[in-house]
Design a protein around this motif. Structure first.
Motif, PDB file in Angstrom:
ATOM      1  N   VAL A 279       0.852  -1.196   0.000  1.00 42.14           N
ATOM      2  CA  VAL A 279       0.000   0.000   0.000  1.00 42.14           C
ATOM      3  C   VAL A 279       0.887   1.245   0.000  1.00 42.14           C
ATOM      4  N   PRO A 280       0.709   2.150  -0.964  1.00 45.70           N
ATOM      5  CA  PRO A 280       1.576   3.331  -1.010  1.00 45.70           C
ATOM      6  C   PRO A 280       1.318   4.276   0.151  1.00 45.70           C
ATOM      7  N   ARG A 281       2.378   4.973   0.512  1.00 43.13           N
ATOM      8  CA  ARG A 281       2.281   5.958   1.595  1.00 43.13           C
ATOM      9  C   ARG A 281       3.299   7.051   1.348  1.00 43.13           C
ATOM     10  N   ASP A 282       3.032   8.231   1.843  1.00 41.02           N
ATOM     11  CA  ASP A 282       3.986   9.324   1.757  1.00 41.02           C
ATOM     12  C   ASP A 282       4.961   9.226   2.925  1.00 41.02           C
ATOM     13  N   PRO A 283       6.267   9.325   2.656  1.00 38.51           N
ATOM     14  CA  PRO A 283       7.246   9.221   3.740  1.00 38.51           C
ATOM     15  C   PRO A 283       6.959  10.220   4.858  1.00 38.51           C
ATOM     16  N   GLY A 284       6.950   9.742   6.070  1.00 39.88           N
ATOM     17  CA  GLY A 284       6.735  10.610   7.223  1.00 39.88           C
ATOM     18  C   GLY A 284       5.291  10.798   7.604  1.00 39.88           C
ATOM     19  N   ALA A 285       4.351  10.400   6.739  1.00 36.82           N
ATOM     20  CA  ALA A 285       2.931  10.580   7.043  1.00 36.82           C
ATOM     21  C   ALA A 285       2.462   9.499   8.005  1.00 36.82           C
ATOM     22  N   GLY A 286       1.490   9.850   8.843  1.00 34.84           N
ATOM     23  CA  GLY A 286       0.931   8.899   9.796  1.00 34.84           C
ATOM     24  C   GLY A 286      -0.236   8.121   9.229  1.00 34.84           C
ATOM     25  N   TRP A 287      -0.403   8.132   7.926  1.00 36.26           N
ATOM     26  CA  TRP A 287      -1.500   7.432   7.260  1.00 36.26           C
ATOM     27  C   TRP A 287      -0.990   6.883   5.934  1.00 36.26           C
ATOM     28  N   ASP A 288      -1.744   5.956   5.364  1.00 30.76           N
ATOM     29  CA  ASP A 288      -1.418   5.461   4.032  1.00 30.76           C
ATOM     30  C   ASP A 288      -2.663   5.592   3.154  1.00 30.76           C
ATOM     31  N   PHE A 289      -2.566   5.110   1.915  1.00 33.40           N
ATOM     32  CA  PHE A 289      -3.668   5.342   0.978  1.00 33.40           C
ATOM     33  C   PHE A 289      -4.800   4.327   1.128  1.00 33.40           C
ATOM     34  N   ASP A 290      -4.639   3.298   1.948  1.00 37.34           N
ATOM     35  CA  ASP A 290      -5.792   2.542   2.428  1.00 37.34           C
ATOM     36  C   ASP A 290      -6.690   3.456   3.248  1.00 37.34           C
ATOM     37  N   ASP A 291      -6.081   4.273   4.089  1.00 40.18           N
ATOM     38  CA  ASP A 291      -6.851   5.181   4.943  1.00 40.18           C
ATOM     39  C   ASP A 291      -7.634   6.186   4.104  1.00 40.18           C
ATOM     40  N   VAL A 292      -7.046   6.641   3.007  1.00 38.77           N
ATOM     41  CA  VAL A 292      -7.739   7.590   2.135  1.00 38.77           C
ATOM     42  C   VAL A 292      -8.995   6.952   1.544  1.00 38.77           C
ATOM     43  N   ARG A 293      -8.839   5.746   1.028  1.00 41.88           N
ATOM     44  CA  ARG A 293      -9.994   5.057   0.436  1.00 41.88           C
ATOM     45  C   ARG A 293     -11.062   4.806   1.500  1.00 41.88           C
ATOM     46  N   GLU A 294     -10.638   4.425   2.692  1.00 42.64           N
ATOM     47  CA  GLU A 294     -11.598   4.126   3.749  1.00 42.64           C
ATOM     48  C   GLU A 294     -12.341   5.381   4.209  1.00 42.64           C
ATOM     49  N   HIS A 295     -11.696   6.540   4.103  1.00 38.06           N
ATOM     50  CA  HIS A 295     -12.401   7.777   4.421  1.00 38.06           C
ATOM     51  C   HIS A 295     -13.649   7.922   3.554  1.00 38.06           C
ATOM     52  N   TYR A 296     -13.519   7.615   2.273  1.00 33.25           N
ATOM     53  CA  TYR A 296     -14.664   7.748   1.376  1.00 33.25           C
ATOM     54  C   TYR A 296     -15.652   6.599   1.538  1.00 33.25           C
ATOM     55  N   LEU A 297     -15.183   5.431   1.957  1.00 33.93           N
ATOM     56  CA  LEU A 297     -16.126   4.374   2.308  1.00 33.93           C
ATOM     57  C   LEU A 297     -17.046   4.838   3.430  1.00 33.93           C
ATOM     58  N   SER A 298     -16.472   5.549   4.380  1.00 39.38           N
ATOM     59  CA  SER A 298     -17.251   6.032   5.512  1.00 39.38           C
ATOM     60  C   SER A 298     -18.156   7.195   5.134  1.00 39.38           C
ATOM     61  N   THR A 299     -17.597   8.224   4.480  1.00 34.24           N
ATOM     62  CA  THR A 299     -18.377   9.441   4.228  1.00 34.24           C
ATOM     63  C   THR A 299     -19.335   9.295   3.052  1.00 34.24           C
ATOM     64  N   LEU A 300     -18.985   8.476   2.049  1.00 36.72           N
ATOM     65  CA  LEU A 300     -19.834   8.351   0.872  1.00 36.72           C
ATOM     66  C   LEU A 300     -20.817   7.186   1.008  1.00 36.72           C
ATOM     67  N   TYR A 301     -20.326   6.070   1.532  1.00 32.77           N
ATOM     68  CA  TYR A 301     -21.165   4.875   1.597  1.00 32.77           C
ATOM     69  C   TYR A 301     -21.763   4.633   2.974  1.00 32.77           C
ATOM     70  N   GLY A 302     -21.288   5.375   3.983  1.00 38.13           N
ATOM     71  CA  GLY A 302     -21.877   5.249   5.308  1.00 38.13           C
ATOM     72  C   GLY A 302     -21.588   3.934   6.004  1.00 38.13           C
ATOM     73  N   VAL A 303     -20.446   3.323   5.708  1.00 36.46           N
ATOM     74  CA  VAL A 303     -20.079   2.069   6.379  1.00 36.46           C
ATOM     75  C   VAL A 303     -18.894   2.337   7.305  1.00 36.46           C
ATOM     76  N   ASP A 304     -18.740   1.478   8.273  1.00 40.59           N
ATOM     77  CA  ASP A 304     -17.601   1.540   9.181  1.00 40.59           C
ATOM     78  C   ASP A 304     -16.523   0.605   8.609  1.00 40.59           C
ATOM     79  N   PRO A 305     -15.479   1.150   7.987  1.00 41.97           N
ATOM     80  CA  PRO A 305     -14.498   0.279   7.319  1.00 41.97           C
ATOM     81  C   PRO A 305     -13.825  -0.706   8.263  1.00 41.97           C
ATOM     82  N   ALA A 306     -13.479  -0.262   9.465  1.00 39.83           N
ATOM     83  CA  ALA A 306     -12.784  -1.147  10.402  1.00 39.83           C
ATOM     84  C   ALA A 306     -13.658  -2.339  10.766  1.00 39.83           C
TER      85      ALA A 306
END
Length: 868
Positions: free
Chosen positions: A572-599
């Motif tokens: 999973v790609p991530r920006d060096p030094g960031a506390g998140w990766d791009f799984d987290d980005v996709r899951e943000h939209y799963l939550s806000t757009l689809y209304g599901v709890d990704p975890a």
């Protein structure tokens, strides 16, 4: 030794059909080449096979005299040390050795007699060339080609040494004004090498070392070609082909124009374009033929979305013998800055083109080139997705001629960065001189290609400095504002140059001025309405998500579909030094757009998590490009980050590392059609329908509008006939099409919502064939799954296999999963009562022998439908 601009062909056999010159010899040594090829040839001879390579610790061998007897591997050239290790079964691509920090030797025995010229197209990176134990050349750039002249008397040992980068990185040349976090180590700013393999977080640490570009002996015929410089341009309505042909040896029949031809008749030379047009060439000197040929009313080359990518074959007739030189296209390119002068869009042949596509990575990170089959497959996928531009970014490499020839043939524009990214680069004379050679050679060898549309100084260089707070005066680099644009203007005046990507405005990364990298929807987790607020003019990068491959790829290539498996997270790609990766980005939209709890979904229902992850990315891609392509949009294009993954897993690519399209690719293939209807949500103004016709023809169409409740009951319908003007975008309000009030967007909320989905269908007026469909859901949240009446029938045809899919209710994101086949059309919405016939394409020749067997799903359908 002298460094020269290299000829457009990187190989040495005439293959006019591909517009390139390719040697297909299966030789194993120079001797074998000589027995397989004619005794003398005008074309360069590739030194491809028969090589051996050896890896040692730094400085273990000062010269070939110190070579150990054992440890040598067979090696292919062009190739890399990593490729040799892979062929020998020694490479762990996820945990490779630090190849760039050891020494590596290559050797080959040459056989022949007389004067020879060796052409080395690219050596990565600090390299030495030895001949019979004598060092003849040093090179410190993987992007510069070299020529080496020598005498061969029987046999000789050619040796290449690739030295460790460590000493050069330890020697500070100048103090950098800023240090990017993208690349490690920071001393790479001083080295002309690719950043691939040196970017932790999103690229495997596979470092490029070795003779990654061809090595050739130039032809030994008296009329052997040294350089073939072919170019084309548009002059009014005509096309003009120009040729400069440089011979390796002085020609006895070379009589410069204006000389006394009665004493020595000139060797006749004619340039042909197609079968109807020809022009005599003239001798500039004893080595050089030049001339131009005019093609009246020449048929233009177009991006495939806007016309035919027409190419014209070119050949040379010399003293009665014909030589195929490849193909050229005629096109003009201009930049449209918009009414306010702050935009950016391309005009090709005078027509504004909405550029959509992706940022290229590599067909094969190990070889940095890929096979002809891999490249052909990639370009076919690009075309089939409706992509009309690929960007080769500054973190990558300059591609081989075959890449640009395929872009010409498939009608795909190329945005080409010079190989610079993020750094504050040196400005000393030696560095600038090396860059000049690099740029000149690249521009000379790609001069023939019509697809090359934009040249860019580099990626995120000015942005990097600006984000660290440096004012414009402290981040200026004349390399990008003076040196490279001057070279581009001299070598490719038909191609537009931009200094930086992004660039424009007080902040070079401003979204509403010039060129931007748009990650508002994406890494910055902005809502979808940010797309309009950002007023993007041209996104040279955008929409980075950890795109989940299909199940077959996850199990076959990654070995797991569990998102907490270390193998998953490592990819999973991530920006060096960031506390998140791009799984987290996709899951943000799963939550806000689809209304599901990704975890919760991950551990309760992993297959459902993966399915919704694929769906939400497809939905985001569709909506963003609908906004950018709508009538009145200021956007001139968007290039998704990226085209293909560099390793198995949920990477940024819309195509996975094995070349299999992901859900994002399928969504974009539906959003990028030349004839298209898109829907935008205008809130209290309802829905707008935007009808796009990028073709040169007027199109009579029928527009159907329907709103469904419970996925099947029609609560609003309308049909109108229209004529779509050529090269046009037209906006219609859904309310005007319907002719009465209907709360399409559920903005007024007068009671319960009356419908679930609005469907706009654009049909050909004559045949009734569907040209495009667009969908709007007033409520995107994913509800409980039910029975949509989804069914699938497998059919054998003379061409292979196909699926016929139907549904009784609206089925959301229908998708096909098959271990051995991929669906040509996938991840689509299916209205009730419509059938969709989908070709099933085998993933390999071997898998073609296996009958399809898989399942069809939809994210709102309760159970998979099995076939086969």
């Amino acid at each position: 030794m002298r460094a020269l601009p290299i000829s457009p062909p990187e190989r040495v056999r005439e293959t006019a059909a591909q517009g390139a010159l390719v040697c297909e010899s299966a030789c194993e040594s120079v001797c074998a080449c000589e027995s397989a090829l004619p005794a003398a040839t005008v074309w360069p001879r590739p030194l491809e096979l028969g090589w051996q390579c050896l890896s040692t610790s730094p400085d273990a061998c000062a010269s070939p005299a110190d070579w150990p007897a054992d440890g040598w591997l067979a090696a292919q050239v062009p190739g890399t040390v990593a490729a040799a290790w892979r062929a020998a079964g020694r490479l762990d691509a996820d945990h490779p050795p630090a190849f760039a920090f050891d020494d590596h030797w290559y050797r080959l025995t040459l056989t022949g007699h007389g004067p020879q010229r060796l052409r080395l197209h690219g050596l990565a990176t600090l390299s030495e060339v030895w001949l019979d134990g004598v060092k003849r050349l040093d090179s410190d750039s993987m992007f510069v080609a070299h020529d080496l002249d020598f005498e061969l008397n029987g046999t000789a040992t050619l040796a290449l040494c690739f030295r460790s980068l460590a000493p050069l990185l330890a020697a500070r040349r100048s103090r950098a004004r800023w240090r990017p976090r993208l690349v490690s180590p920071p001393g790479l700013r001083n080295v002309r090498t690719t950043l691939l393999g040196h970017m932790p977080g999103w690229c495997p640490p596979l470092q490029a070392v070795g003779p990654w570009r061809p090595i050739e002996l130039l032809g030994d015929a008296p009329a052997a070609f040294d350089r073939v410089d072919l170019a084309s341009r548009v002059d009014g309505d005509d096309g003009v082909v120009s040729l400069t042909l440089r011979f390796l040896h002085p020609q006895s029949g070379a009589v410069p124009d204006g000389a006394d031809v009665t004493a020595t008749p000139a060797t006749p030379a004619t340039l042909h374009c197609g079968t109807l047009h020809s022009s005599a060439l003239v001798w500039s000197d004893a080595y050089t033929l030049t001339g131009e040929l005019r093609v009246p009313h020449a048929e233009r080359w177009w991006p495939h979305t806007h016309g035919a990518p027409t190419l014209h074959s070119v050949c040379l007739e010399l003293d009665g013998e014909r030589f195929e030189l490849g193909e050229v296209g005629f096109r003009s390119i201009e930049v449209d800055r918009g009414a306010d002068g702050e935009g950016f869009a391309l005009r090709v042949n005078g027509v504004r083109v909405f550029c959509r596509g992706a940022c290229w990575t590599s067909a094969d990170l190990v070889t940095l080139a890929g096979t002809a089959q891999q490249l052909e497959h990639a370009f076919a996928l690009a075309r089939d997705a409706g992509l009309n531009m690929l960007r080769v970014g500054g973190t990558m490499v300059y591609e081989a001629d075959r890449f640009y020839a395929l872009a010409d043939r498939y009608g795909i524009l190329i945005w080409q960065d010079f190989a610079f990214a993020n750094f504050d680069y040196p400005n000393d004379a030696a560095f600038i001189d090396s860059v000049r050679r690099e740029a000149h050679q690249f521009l000379a060898r790609t001069r023939r290609f019509a697809a090359l549309a934009v040249l860019c100084g580099g990626s995120e260089i000015d942005q990097q400095a600006a984000m660290l707070g440096l004012p414009p005066s402290m981040r200026a680099q004349p390399l990008f504002t003076e040196c490279l644009p001057a070279l581009a203007a001299e070598e490719r005046p038909d191609v537009h140059y931009v200094s930086h990507s992004p660039g424009g405005g007080a902040w070079p990364f401003s979204t509403r001025t010039g060129i931007t990298h748009y990650y508002g929807v994406g890494a910055y987790q902005r809502p979808l309405d940010d797309v309009r607020r950002a007023e993007v003019r041209f996104a040279a990068e955008c929409l980075a998500f950890a795109n989940v491959p299909d199940d077959a790829s996850l199990h076959r290539d990654l070995g797991t579909s569990h998102v907490h498996d270390p193998r998953w997270k490592a990819a999973v790609p991530r920006d060096p030094g960031a506390g998140w990766d791009f799984d987290d980005v996709r899951e943000h939209y799963l939550s806000t757009l689809y209304g599901v709890d990704p975890a919760r979904l991950r551990y309760e229902d992993p297959p459902r998590y993966l399915e919704l992850s694929r769906a939400v990315v497809a939905e985001l891609m569709t909506d963003v490009f609908a906004e950018w392509r709508r009538a009145g949009s200021p956007c001139g294009g968007g290039l998704v980050w990226q085209f293909q993954d560099l390793r198995p897993g949920a990477g940024w690519g819309i195509v996975d590392s094995s070349g299999r399209p992901k859900s994002a690719w399928h969504a974009l293939a539906q959003a990028w059609r030349p004839v298209q209807v898109v829907i935008t949500d205008e809130g209290l103004n309802g829905l707008d329908l935007h009808l796009i016709n990028e073709t040169a023809e007027s199109l009579p169409v029928q527009l159907e509008l329907v709103c469904l409740r419970d996925g099947a009951v029609k609560v609003a319908t309308a049909t109108i006939a229209l004529e779509l003007a050529p090269r046009s975008t037209r906006r219609l309000a859904a309310a005007d099409v319907l002719g009465q009030f209907f709360d399409f967007t559920y903005a007024y909320r007068f009671g319960p919502r009356a419908h679930d989905v609005t469907i706009a269908t654009l049909r050909d007026a004559g045949s009734g064939q569907i040209r495009s469909q667009a969908f709007h859901l007033p409520e995107r949240r994913v509800a409980e799954r039910g029975d949509t009446g989804l069914s699938a029938t497998l059919e054998a045809t003379c061409d292979g296999w196909q699926l016929v899919i139907e549904a009784q209710r609206f089925s959301r994101f229908v998708n096909v999963a098959d271990l051995h086949y991929r669906a040509a059309d996938n991840w689509f919405h299916l209205p009730p009562g419509e059938s969709r016939t989908i070709a099933l394409l085998p993933m390999s020749v071997d898998e073609k022998r296996t009958a399809p067997a898989g399942e069809v799903r939809a994210i709102n359908h309760s159970m998979p439908v099995f076939y086969g």
